[in-house]
Design an enzyme around this catalytic site. Structure first.
Site, PDB file in Angstrom:
ATOM      1  N   ARG A   1       0.838  -1.199   0.000  1.00  0.00           N
ATOM      2  CA  ARG A   1       0.000   0.000   0.000  1.00  0.00           C
ATOM      3  C   ARG A   1       0.875   1.253   0.000  1.00  0.00           C
ATOM      4  NH1 ARG A   1      -4.551   2.678  -1.409  1.00  0.00           N
ATOM      5  NH2 ARG A   1      -5.409   3.979   0.261  1.00  0.00           N
TER       6      ARG A   1
ATOM      7  N   THR B   1     -11.966  -0.768  12.723  1.00  0.00           N
ATOM      8  CA  THR B   1     -12.444  -1.414  13.950  1.00  0.00           C
ATOM      9  C   THR B   1     -13.552  -2.388  13.558  1.00  0.00           C
ATOM     10  OG1 THR B   1     -13.771   0.599  14.290  1.00  0.00           O
ATOM     11  CG2 THR B   1     -11.825   0.318  15.674  1.00  0.00           C
TER      12      THR B   1
ATOM     13  N   THR C   1     -14.173   4.171  14.634  1.00  0.00           N
ATOM     14  CA  THR C   1     -15.467   4.026  15.298  1.00  0.00           C
ATOM     15  C   THR C   1     -15.370   3.050  16.463  1.00  0.00           C
ATOM     16  OG1 THR C   1     -16.618   4.459  13.216  1.00  0.00           O
ATOM     17  CG2 THR C   1     -17.884   3.410  14.978  1.00  0.00           C
TER      18      THR C   1
ATOM     19  N   CYS D   1     -19.232   0.179   8.107  1.00  0.00           N
ATOM     20  CA  CYS D   1     -19.858   1.089   9.076  1.00  0.00           C
ATOM     21  C   CYS D   1     -21.241   0.623   9.524  1.00  0.00           C
ATOM     22  CB  CYS D   1     -19.942   2.492   8.488  1.00  0.00           C
ATOM     23  SG  CYS D   1     -18.330   3.270   8.246  1.00  0.00           S
TER      24      CYS D   1
ATOM     25  N   ARG E   1     -15.340  -5.000   1.749  1.00  0.00           N
ATOM     26  CA  ARG E   1     -15.367  -5.334   3.171  1.00  0.00           C
ATOM     27  C   ARG E   1     -16.794  -5.561   3.657  1.00  0.00           C
ATOM     28  NH1 ARG E   1     -12.487  -0.385   5.927  1.00  0.00           N
ATOM     29  NH2 ARG E   1     -13.849   0.647   4.427  1.00  0.00           N
TER      30      ARG E   1
END
Length: 440
Positions: free
Chosen positions: A45, A103, A138, A278, A349
């Site tokens: 990355r 997270t 988060t 999320c 994800r």
């Protein structure tokens, strides 16, 4: 904050820990005004970003290259710019550390704080007197001060709120959204002391054109973030439940929502799969904390269960329609169009399209997946699925059923329509009603 520990904004040297969907756009924004070092444990990355390429597509290559600095010396001389690195020592001279690591939850839907705690451990090794550590990841209320601060104190030997300070400013990145970018979304800020809170607020205000909102405490800011996505999750769960009810009543859900939407205060939510990092994850963080203090959150967890059931529901409905058309189910071929968790975004994800895939496989159906946005290598690594090559557009008439799972703009231009020998199911409700057999 003692006066000798204060430093003016023009002396700020920022380190952003984690260069994913959240960290990179933030680092690039700060790099326009401050020397900013981006740290990530992925060498591939870092190498990619050093070449001015962002595979997440959140930052345009031209913009990334415009702020890139070739080395730390040039970064210091220019007093602004962005330098990506995988070497922990490169961030030692920074005085503001911003943590933007993921997270996630584990297979039992329990919060996984490991990336955040490891980031805190890395920072603690270079933490100095007067430094400020800001968390954006988060979490449930209390994680920053109860879980992260002790790690910062232990390894650094410094005392919290005397030698160093912390802040919390929850990320509000919307992957794939080129209109609501990081600088254009109002930012909630907070700090461990009134002075620290003011510093954090002024720092973000200097780059966030939409402005900031200073919360009264770190716990309030943490709670505000986690309920934002929990609220959205519950609202989507409601319309998903409506779609199941209206399906049994043989009423088109989208037509009902369109009619109800004429009322001025009706909320415009639509049924669909709820994945991503999320909305499909954050409610579990709030639920975990609630249960720790002795409360069982009924609505939050009910919404999660319902939304997590939608992939299986879609697969079941497709199979029902195949049987109604007298199409063979076992050993048939079904095509799923789209695998990312949302449209026009490469992020896979926590995609719930995998639930459709797995349920169809349970019926011994041969399932092909095509997604021009997603990385085949990432899908293979994360889910063990070999997808159709991006360059080879699938022949739709080779399948007994086609499921439009993600509303990529690429698919909207295709000639997708039902026939006597094929079922078309529209998860996102983007095709005209006449062209599909069913939709959520």
């Amino acid at each position: 904050m003692n006066n000798e520990l204060l430093f003016p904004l023009n002396e700020t040297r920022i380190a952003v820990i984690g260069l994913g969907y959240v960290g990179l756009p933030l680092a690039v924004e700060f790099a326009k005004k401050y020397p900013t070092i981006g740290f990530d444990i992925s060498s591939s990355r870092v190498h990619q970003l050093a070449q001015g390429i962002d595979s997440t597509l959140e930052v345009e290559d031209e913009l990334l290259k415009s702020v890139l600095s070739k080395d730390l010396i040039r970064l210091e001389q220019a007093k602004k710019g962005f330098f990506p690195t995988e070497l922990p020592n490169d961030i030692a001279d920074c005085n503001v550390y911003i943590v933007t690591v993921p997270t996630p939850t584990d297979k039992h839907n329990r919060p996984v704080l490991t990336p955040m705690l490891k980031a805190s451990k890395s920072i603690s090794k270079v933490l100095k007197k007067g430094d400020v550590v800001i968390y954006e990841s988060t979490v449930y209320p209390g994680v920053t001060e109860d879980e992260c601060v002790p790690i910062l104190e232990q390894a650094s030997g410094l005392q919290f709120n005397k030698d160093f300070f912390v802040g919390y400013s929850p990320e509000r990145i919307n992957p794939g959204d080129k209109e609501h970018t990081v600088a254009k979304i109002l930012k909630v800020t907070s700090g461990s002391t009134p002075e620290a809170a003011s510093f954090v607020d002024e720092l973000y205000k200097s780059v966030i054109t939409a402005g900031t909102f200073k919360a009264s405490s770190i716990k309030v800011a943490e709670a505000a973030k986690v309920i934002e996505n929990s609220q959205r999750d519950i609202n989507i769960a409601f319309v998903n439940e409506l779609s199941k009810i209206f399906n049994l009543l043989q009423i088109d859900t989208h037509e009902v929502l369109e009619a109800a939407g004429t009322k001025w205060n009706f909320l415009p939510f639509r049924p669909g799969l709820v994945g991503g990092h999320c909305i499909g994850v954050d409610p579990f963080y709030l639920a975990q904390k609630a249960q720790e203090v002795g409360y069982h959150p009924e609505i939050i967890l009910a919404g999660r269960r319902l939304n997590d059931s939608m992939g299986k529901h879609v697969a079941t409905e497709v199979i029902k329609h195949m049987m109604r058309k007298d199409l063979k189910v076992m050993e048939s071929k079904v095509l799923i169009l789209g695998f990312t968790f949302k449209e026009d975004c490469p992020d896979v994800r926590n995609t719930r399209v995998i639930d459709i895939y797995q349920e169809l496989k349970n019926f011994d159906i041969e399932v092909d997946v095509y997604d021009p946005w997603a990385s085949p290598e990432e899908i293979a690594h994360e889910y063990g699925i070999a997808v159709i090559d991006k360059a080879q557009k699938p022949e739709l008439n080779h399948y007994s059923a086609v499921i439009l799972a993600v509303a990529h703009k690429d698919f909207k231009a295709w000639d997708i329509q039902k026939s006597a020998h094929q079922v078309v199911y529209d998860v996102k409700g983007v095709l005209s009603k006449e062209k599909v057999d069913a939709r959520l």
